[in-house]
Design an enzyme around this catalytic site. Structure first.
Site, short mmCIF file in Angstrom:
data_model
loop_
_atom_site.label_atom_id
_atom_site.label_comp_id
_atom_site.label_asym_id
_atom_site.label_seq_id
_atom_site.Cartn_x
_atom_site.Cartn_y
_atom_site.Cartn_z
N ASP A 115 -1.41 -10.00 -7.33
CA ASP A 115 -2.82 -10.36 -7.22
C ASP A 115 -3.33 -11.06 -8.47
O ASP A 115 -4.24 -11.91 -8.37
CB ASP A 115 -3.66 -9.11 -6.97
N SER A 133 4.42 3.51 -3.42
CA SER A 133 3.53 4.16 -4.35
C SER A 133 3.40 3.39 -5.67
O SER A 133 2.84 2.32 -5.70
CB SER A 133 4.04 5.59 -4.58
N LYS A 161 2.80 3.65 0.84
CA LYS A 161 2.35 4.98 0.42
C LYS A 161 1.32 4.77 -0.69
O LYS A 161 1.66 4.67 -1.85
CB LYS A 161 3.54 5.80 -0.06
#
Length: 394
Positions: free
Chosen positions: A311, A300, A325
């Site tokens: 990224d 999460s 999740k």
């Protein structure tokens, strides 16, 4: 400026507020046909079922209150959607979860999630009873005491795991690679969550571990980064292993300390208000070289932070694929103090990657488990090696 939403992403959540006009309306001022959410035939079935129970159930002399019956009906309706993270919580349970997100509650110190009908350990919280007895991420809870929990929803599992401090509970676990169920006898205690701890490793490297994303995490992380600055640390290992997630706005605050503006996380849902993008602010708390550690217990909010830093090219990610999740729950309060947590969106990392049920792949895969003895922690040792390659020459 990114929005300070109170949406949560962990197994136990507390979210933003959205209440329709219908909820605040007085029953006396509304046409019954406008209020009733079901066909007359469906309501008649419910009436028949209640009459049968009150007439024939062996314990019927002790009637069940209408409030309890209504709560049970709502809980069943919500469960019928088939999403383990969309769930109804009664007023008492909602208050308990609010206390939990403040960083202190009673229980075992374990975060759980449900997948494919199984109840899985997302992660034990470091230093808690669940951690000390050796529960691990992705352990499947099969029995609590003598009760087989197959078919239980997440709230029922949590309710049975919690209890008064100093009371025992037996948890039976199915673990990959083990032929027999594993038995763990655990004594409940008050769980106090310190979400950040830090230390200076050799070669002037800062090690910062985030245990959870709660209301205090950002403040504690700022203190840890200040300690690193005062210690003249040359780089940082940010350890998100076995971190089950928590508050979305806290995850964005954490990423913001390392990113100079730009997208942190996006969300896509069915309704326009569920579609959003949250950004870091201009400026950073630190520009020190960074390596992030994740494993199968990272879920999460942990996946949001690790994914954003990966990224955006801010950090290398080392360890194992994360839990996967990646959905957003929002709390819709109901007038009686209860509420419904609804999965309103799935989040995506800056690259457009959706992690829900997939997980985040590390840049460098390293098998192993966390170990309090750093010399035995192969993942941490590799993270330190990678961090050294990012350091400027002295």
């Amino acid at each position: 400026m990114w929005k300070r939403m109170r949406d949560l992403l962990g197994g136990f959540v507390l979210g933003g507020v959205l209440v329709g006009a219908l909820m605040g309306a007085s029953a006396q001022n509304m046409d019954l046909t406008q209020m009733v959410p079901f066909r007359a035939q469906s309501l008649w079935l419910m009436k028949q079922a209640r009459a049968i129970l009150e007439t024939y159930q062996v314990d019927g002399e002790t009637p069940v209150s209408e409030d309890v019956l209504v709560q049970g009906a709502i809980k069943g309706m919500v469960a019928a959607w088939g999403d383990p993270y969309t769930r109804y919580v009664d007023p008492k349970q909602l208050k308990e979860e609010e206390i939990e997100m403040e960083g202190e509650y009673g229980g075992l110190g374990i975060y759980i999630g449900q997948r494919d009908g199984r109840t899985l350990v997302i992660s034990p919280i470091e230093g808690t009873p669940a951690d000390r007895v050796g529960l691990k991420p992705k352990d499947e809870i099969v029995k609590i005491g003598d009760e087989v929990i197959m078919g239980w929803d997440q709230d029922q599992v949590v309710k049975n795991l919690r209890g008064a401090p100093n009371t025992p509970v037996t948890v039976w676990i199915r673990r990959e690679g083990e032929d027999q169920l594993l038995r763990f006898d655990i004594v409940r205690e008050i769980i106090k969550i310190k979400s950040v701890r830090s230390e200076i490793l050799s070669d002037d490297l800062s090690y910062i571990r985030l245990v959870h994303f709660n209301q205090k995490t950002a403040e504690e992380l700022r203190s840890a980064l200040e300690q690193a600055r005062q210690s003249k640390a040359r780089g940082i290992v940010l350890d998100l292993r076995n971190n089950p997630g928590g508050l979305l706005h806290t995850a964005v605050e954490v990423a913001d300390m390392f990113l100079d503006g730009g997208l942190v996380v996006g969300m896509k849902g069915r309704v326009s208000r569920a579609n959003d993008e949250l950004f870091a602010r201009s400026g950073v708390r630190t520009r020190l070289p960074l390596v992030v550690l994740i494993n199968e217990g990272s879920a999460s909010a942990s996946e949001i932070v690790a994914g954003a830093l990966k990224d955006r090219g801010r950090a290398k990610v080392v360890g194992q694929k994360s839990f996967g999740k990646g959905s957003v729950q929002t709390l819709f309060p109901l007038p009686d103090g209860s509420g419904v947590y609804v999965t309103i969106a799935r989040y995506y990392n800056p690259s457009g990657r959706v992690i829900d049920h997939v997980g985040l792949e590390p840049d460098i895969l390293v098998e192993g488990e966390m170990d309090r003895d750093h010399d035995k922690d192969e993942q941490l040792k590799r993270a330190v090696e990678e961090l050294k390659t990012l350091l400027p020459a002295r």
